[in-house]
Design a protein around this motif. Structure first.
Motif: not given
Length: 354
Positions: A326-354
Motif C-alpha cells: 500500500x505505497x503512500x501517495x507522498x514519496x517522502x513517506x516511503x523513507x522511514x527511519x525507526x527509533x532506537x534505544x540504548x538498553x543498559x543491563x548488567x553486562x557492562x560496567x566500569x573498566x576494571x582497575x589495574x
C-alpha cells in the motif's frame, strides 16, 4: 486428455466465464449454480483454473517476495529475522496476499536466476549487502521493492524502512567509552566476503563489505575517536556468521592476549551472547570482568542481562510490507527511519582497575 474449463462449461450448459466465476468470483453466482459447476468439475476431474495462467491474466500474482542474502535456514533460526518476518506476514495477511522467501545462492548466476524467476508482485529486500545487481534485476522486471536499510543513492520514489545504524552504534559505544574502556574489541560478521575467523586488519570501517556492518562499526569507531582512541587501536574481530557459535569461535584466544580487551562491542545480540558463552567457559570465568554489548535486543538479551540497542524488528517488517502493498501517495513517506534505544543491563560496567 486433461479436462478443461470448456469441458465443464459444456457439461453444465453455461459459458466459460460462468465456470471461471465459480472459482474466482463466487459471489456472482447462486449457491445452487456454483455447486452444480463444482460437482461437474469433480466428476470430470477438472482441478480448477491454472493459478499461474490466472495470475498472468490478472496482472498480479498475489505474493510478495522477501529477498534474503543469507541461507534460507537463517530466516527460521535468527531471532531478529524471525520477528521481522512475523511483521511482514502479519501485513501480508491483512492484505490477503502470501509471502515467498527468496534466498540468494552464493553463485551470482544462480542468484540472478532466483530473482528473475520468483513469482511475486514485489520484493522486501532484507539486509542486503552492496548487491546493486539484484536491485537492477528487480527494476528490469518492473517490480516495486522496499529495502530494510536507508540507501545513500535512494531516489525520491525509492522506498525503505530502517534505522540510523551509525548513530545507534555510536550511542552504545559512547556508553562503553564513558565507563572508561579504551582497550576494546569490535566483533562483527560480514566484515569481508572471505574474511577469516578472528582478529583482522582493515585501514578503516569504510573497507567493510556489508553496509549494515560497515555503519555499525563506523558508529563504534566514531565514539572511541571522540575519547582519543583511533581505529588502529581498536581490535577488529571477524565472525564466520551471525550465530552464538560463530561468536564463540571468533573470540577464541582473544582474552589470552598480553593486553586483552576490557570490552567487546558486538554487531548483533547473537554474537554478543556467543562472547558471553565463551567467557563463561573460561576456567574461573574472567578476572577482571569483561564488558559486552550487543545490538537488536532480541528476547534472549534480557535473560542474559545484555546491554544492547533496541530496534523494532516486527514493526520494521510490518512497515516494509505495508510500503510495498500500500505505497503512500507522498514519496517522502516511503523513507522511514525507526527509533532506537540504548538498553543498559548488567553486562557492562566500569573498566576494571589495574
Amino acid at each position: 486428455m486433461r479436462p478443461t474449463l470448456q469441458a465443464v462449461a459444456e457439461a453444465v450448459g453455461v459459458s466459460r466465464s460462468t465456470v471461471s466465476n465459480a472459482y474466482s468470483r463466487p459471489d456472482q453466482l447462486s449457491a445452487a449454480l456454483r455447486e452444480r459447476i463444482l460437482d461437474a468439475a469433480r466428476q470430470l476431474g477438472y482441478p480448477g483454473p491454472n493459478p499461474t495462467a490466472r495470475s498472468l491474466r490478472r496482472g498480479f500474482v498475489g505474493s510478495i517476495g522477501v529477498l534474503f542474502t543469507s541461507q534460507l535456514s537463517y530466516a527460521f533460526t535468527d531471532p531478529f529475522a524471525v520477528r521481522f518476518l512475523a511483521g511482514v506476514g502479519g501485513a501480508a495477511e491483512r492484505h490477503g496476499t502470501s509471502m515467498l522467501l527468496v534466498p540468494l545462492p552464493p553463485a551470482q548466476t544462480d542468484a540472478r536466476r532466483a530473482v528473475e524467476n520468483a513469482a511475486v508482485d514485489g520484493f522486501c529486500v532484507y539486509c542486503a549487502a552492496d548487491e546493486e545487481w539484484a536491485l537492477d534485476v528487480i527494476r528490469e522486471r518492473g517490480l516495486p521493492f522496499v529495502t530494510t536499510a536507508a540507501r545513500e543513492d535512494a531516489g525520491p520514489d525509492d522506498r525503505f524502512v530502517g534505522i540510523d545504524e551509525r548513530a545507534a552504534a555510536h550511542r552504545i559505544a559512547a556508553h562503553v567509552a564513558g565507563l572508561g574502556h579504551r582497550r576494546v574489541a569490535l566483533l562483527a560478521d560480514a566484515v569481508l566476503p572471505d574474511a577469516s575467523t578472528g582478529p583482522v586488519t582493515l585501514a578503516g570501517a569504510d573497507e567493510v563489505w556489508h553496509p549494515t556492518t560497515r555503519d555499525r562499526l563506523a558508529g563504534f569507531a566514531d565514539a572511541f575517536a571522540e575519547v582519543g582512541v583511533d581505529w588502529g587501536e581498536l581490535t577488529l574481530v571477524s565472525a564466520a556468521g551471525n550465530s552464538r557459535a560463530a561468536g564463540v569461535a571468533a573470540v577464541a584466544g582473544l582474552f589470552d592476549m598480553p593486553a586483552p580487551p576490557t570490552a567487546v562491542l558486538a554487531g548483533s545480540d547473537v554474537l554478543a551472547l556467543g562472547v558471553l558463552d565463551a567467557l563463561a567457559q573460561r576456567p574461573g570465568n574472567t578476572n577482571p570482568p569483561v564488558s559486552v554489548t550487543g545490538f537488536d535486543d532480541i528476547p534472549e538479551a534480557a535473560t542474559a542481562g545484555l546491554t544492547t540497542v533496541r530496534q523494532p524488528a516486527e514493526e520494521k517488517g510490518r512497515i516494509a510490507a505495508e510500503l510495498l502493498l500500500d505505497p503512500p501517495t507522498d514519496p517522502a513517506a516511503g523513507h522511514v527511519l525507526l527509533p532506537t534505544a540504548l538498553i543498559v543491563r548488567s553486562s557492562t560496567g566500569p573498566v576494571p582497575r589495574s
